[in-house]
Design an enzyme around this catalytic site. Structure first.
Site, PDB file in Angstrom:
ATOM      1  N   GLU A  50      -9.827  -1.701  14.778  1.00 50.93           N
ATOM      2  CA  GLU A  50     -10.992  -0.848  14.550  1.00 50.93           C
ATOM      3  C   GLU A  50     -12.141  -1.608  13.908  1.00 50.93           C
ATOM      4  OE1 GLU A  50      -9.726   2.477  12.188  1.00 50.93           O
ATOM      5  OE2 GLU A  50      -8.033   2.839  13.536  1.00 50.93           O
ATOM      6  N   CYS A  96     -18.256  -3.167   9.541  1.00 46.67           N
ATOM      7  CA  CYS A  96     -16.999  -3.472   8.867  1.00 46.67           C
ATOM      8  C   CYS A  96     -16.013  -3.953   9.930  1.00 46.67           C
ATOM      9  CB  CYS A  96     -16.514  -2.196   8.180  1.00 46.67           C
ATOM     10  SG  CYS A  96     -14.983  -2.413   7.301  1.00 46.67           S
ATOM     11  N   CYS A 119      -1.260  -5.269   8.825  1.00 46.88           N
ATOM     12  CA  CYS A 119      -1.476  -6.024   7.586  1.00 46.88           C
ATOM     13  C   CYS A 119      -0.153  -6.177   6.857  1.00 46.88           C
ATOM     14  CB  CYS A 119      -2.471  -5.273   6.699  1.00 46.88           C
ATOM     15  SG  CYS A 119      -2.916  -6.181   5.205  1.00 46.88           S
ATOM     16  N   CYS A 174      -0.586  -1.942   1.033  1.00 48.46           N
ATOM     17  CA  CYS A 174      -1.198  -1.104  -0.005  1.00 48.46           C
ATOM     18  C   CYS A 174      -0.840   0.365   0.273  1.00 48.46           C
ATOM     19  CB  CYS A 174      -2.711  -1.271  -0.013  1.00 48.46           C
ATOM     20  SG  CYS A 174      -3.204  -2.982  -0.302  1.00 48.46           S
ATOM     21  N   CYS A 226      -3.217   2.941   2.265  1.00 50.56           N
ATOM     22  CA  CYS A 226      -3.882   2.446   3.471  1.00 50.56           C
ATOM     23  C   CYS A 226      -3.007   2.636   4.703  1.00 50.56           C
ATOM     24  CB  CYS A 226      -4.209   0.973   3.276  1.00 50.56           C
ATOM     25  SG  CYS A 226      -4.781   0.163   4.764  1.00 50.56           S
ATOM     26  N   CYS A 228      -9.505   4.239   7.736  1.00 56.22           N
ATOM     27  CA  CYS A 228      -8.056   4.301   7.528  1.00 56.22           C
ATOM     28  C   CYS A 228      -7.130   3.653   8.552  1.00 56.22           C
ATOM     29  CB  CYS A 228      -7.635   5.739   7.301  1.00 56.22           C
ATOM     30  SG  CYS A 228      -7.322   6.589   8.813  1.00 56.22           S
TER      31      CYS A 228
HETATM   32  S1  SF4 Z   1      -6.028  -2.006   2.054  1.00 56.39           S
HETATM   33 FE1  SF4 Z   1      -4.820  -1.999   3.955  1.00 56.39          FE
HETATM   34  S2  SF4 Z   1      -5.746  -3.547   5.244  1.00 56.39           S
HETATM   35 FE2  SF4 Z   1      -6.505  -3.906   3.145  1.00 56.39          FE
HETATM   36  S3  SF4 Z   1      -5.071  -5.394   2.262  1.00 56.39           S
HETATM   37 FE3  SF4 Z   1      -4.275  -3.370   1.728  1.00 56.39          FE
HETATM   38  S4  SF4 Z   1      -2.814  -2.853   3.380  1.00 56.39           S
HETATM   39 FE4  SF4 Z   1      -4.099  -4.554   4.111  1.00 56.39          FE
END
Ligand code: SF4
Length: 349
Positions: free
Chosen positions: A95, A108, A115, A119, A122, A333
Site C-alpha cells: 500500500e 507514504c 514486516c 508491533c 499494526c 493499517c
Molecule cells: S508499525 Fe507495522 S510496519 Fe511499522 S515497524 Fe511496526 S509492525 Fe512494522
C-alpha cells in the site's frame, strides 16, 4: 521460444546504466539520456525515449523493461487522502498513501511486504514478513502515482521497517536526490524506524534524509509490550546513538508517538519522554490512533493529547499533534494489502 524475464531499469544508478548501454553496444552518453527519461521525465516505455535510436530502443526492449506499473486498486477518503495498492515485481501487494494538504502533498511509501517487527497496533505486523521491496518497487510507488507532479514530500512510513531493507531504501533515497534524477533535497524525504541500531548508524552516515523514530512509549517494558523490537533495540540505546549525530542544522530528527488511551498517555509517560529526550535536538509528533480490526487498543481523548503536547513543549520538547487523515479508508493499517495477499474480498472484512 523461452520467455525472457526482463530486468527493470528503474532503480539502477547512472553507473549501472552505463554498464547496460556498454553491454548493448550503445554510446556511453546514452546512459545519461536513459537516466533523464527514467528519473526526470518519468517515461513509461522505451517508445517515448525519442532521442535514442529506434534500433537501440528495440535492443533495450529485448532484455529490459522500464519497470513502471500502475496501481491495481485505490480507495479515496472523504478528506482527499488516497490509498493505492501496488503489485510488486515479485507479485506481492503493498500500500501507498497519498495525503494532500494545503501547501503540501505527502506520499507514504512501503518498503517491505509485511514486516518482521510485529508491533501490536499494526495490521502489517500481523501479516508477518514476506519479503523486501526492490528499489524499483519503492520508486514505482512514486513514479506510477497519478499525482506524482504534485508531491512535496515522501515518507517511508508505510508497510515494513525501512531499515530492515536498508540497501534498497538507501538506493531509492539516493536516486530521488541524485543530480541526474529528481535532484530532490534530502529534506523532502523522511525515513521512519523502530530503531534497528546498526542500520540506523549506517543510514545516518550514508544519507542526509530526515529520520523519524517510532517511540510510542518511553518505558522500556511497556514499549516492549507493544513493540517486540524494543527487546533487541532498547530505546535508551537508540537515543544514545542518536546523541552522537548533529540534528541542529538541516537534518530533522522526530519521534513518532501514537497515543493509546489509558496505555501511554499519563503524566508519568510524558515525564519519562522529557527525561529520555532531554537536550536532544528533536521534535515529537503525537499521533491519533486509527482503530485497527482485531486490535484491543484505542485512541486517547483530544484534550489529553493537547495536555501532553503542552507539557512536552513547555519542558523543551517541541511537540505537534498530527492531523488524522484518511480514517474512513484505514489509511495507515495494511488492511487492503493483507486482504489482497490472502485473496480475501475486502468488502467482507
Ligand atoms: S508499525 Fe507495522 S510496519 Fe511499522 S515497524 Fe511496526 S509492525 Fe512494522
Amino acid at each position: 521460444m523461452e520467455d525472457v524475464v526482463k530486468q527493470p531499469l528503474l532503480g539502477l544508478t547512472l553507473n549501472e546504466l552505463k554498464t547496460v548501454v556498454t553491454e548493448e553496444g550503445m554510446p556511453a552518453f546514452a546512459a545519461k539520456q536513459l537516466a533523464q527519461w527514467l528519473y526526470v521525465r518519468g517515461a513509461r516505455s522505451f517508445g517515448e525515449m525519442t532521442d535514442l535510436s529506434v534500433h537501440n530502443r528495440e535492443k533495450l526492449a529485448q532484455r529490459y523493461e522500464v519497470g513502471i506499473s500502475d496501481p491495481v486498486e485505490q480507495q479515496r477518503s472523504t478528506d482527499g487522502t488516497v490509498k493505492y495498492l501496488f503489485r510488486t515485481q515479485a507479485g506481492d501487494f503493498v500500500e501507498t498513501v497519498y495525503i494532500p494538504e494545503d501547501e503540501r502533498a505527502t506520499l507514504c511509501v512501503s518498503s517491505q511486504v509485511g514486516c518482521r517487527m510485529r508491533c501490536a497496533f499494526c495490521m502489517t505486523g500481523k501479516q508477518g514478513f514476506s519479503g523486501n521491496l526492490t528499489a524499483c518497487d519503492i520508486l514505482n510507488q512514486i513514479y506510477a502515482l497519478p499525482q506524482r507532479g504534485t508531491l512535496t514530500n515522501v515518507v517511508f512510513m508505510g508497510q515494513g521497517e525501512p531499515l530492515d531493507n536498508l540497501d534498497n531504501v538507501l538506493r531509492a533515497c539516493s536516486l530521488l536526490t541524485a543530480g541526474y534524477g529528481l535532484a530532490w533535497s534530502p529534506k523532502r524525504i523522511t525515513v521512519s524506524t523502530v530503531g534497528l541500531r546498526k542500520s540506523l548508524e549506517r543510514f545516518l552516515d550514508e544519507s542526509e534524509c530526515h529520520v523519524a523514530i517510532s517511540l510510542h512509549n518511553a518505558f522500556a517494558e511497556q514499549r516492549a509490550a507493544i513493540m517486540p523490537a524494543e527487546k533487541a533495540f532498547p530505546i535508551e540505546e537508540v537515543v544514545a546513538t542518536l546523541r552522537r549525530y548533529d540534528f541542529s542544522h538541516q537534518r530533522r530528527l522526530s519521534f513518532e508517538y501514537i497515543v493509546f488511551g489509558g496505555v501511554n498517555d499519563s503524566v508519568a509517560h510524558v515525564k519519562a519522554l522529557v527525561r529520555l529526550l532531554s537536550g536532544l535536538e528533536c521534535r515529537v509528533n503525537l499521533i491519533r490512533f486509527h482503530q485497527v480490526p482485531n486490535v484491543e487498543l484505542h485512541g486517547a481523548d483530544e484534550a489529553v493529547m493537547e495536555r501532553m503536547r503542552d507539557y512536552l513543549t513547555s519542558h523543551g520538547v517541541f511537540t505537534t499533534i498530527r492531523a488524522s487523515r484518511g480514517e474512513d479508508i484505514l489509511a495507515a493499517c495494511g488492511l487492503l494489502s493483507t486482504a489482497k495477499q490472502q485473496g480475501i474480498n475486502i468488502d467482507k472484512i
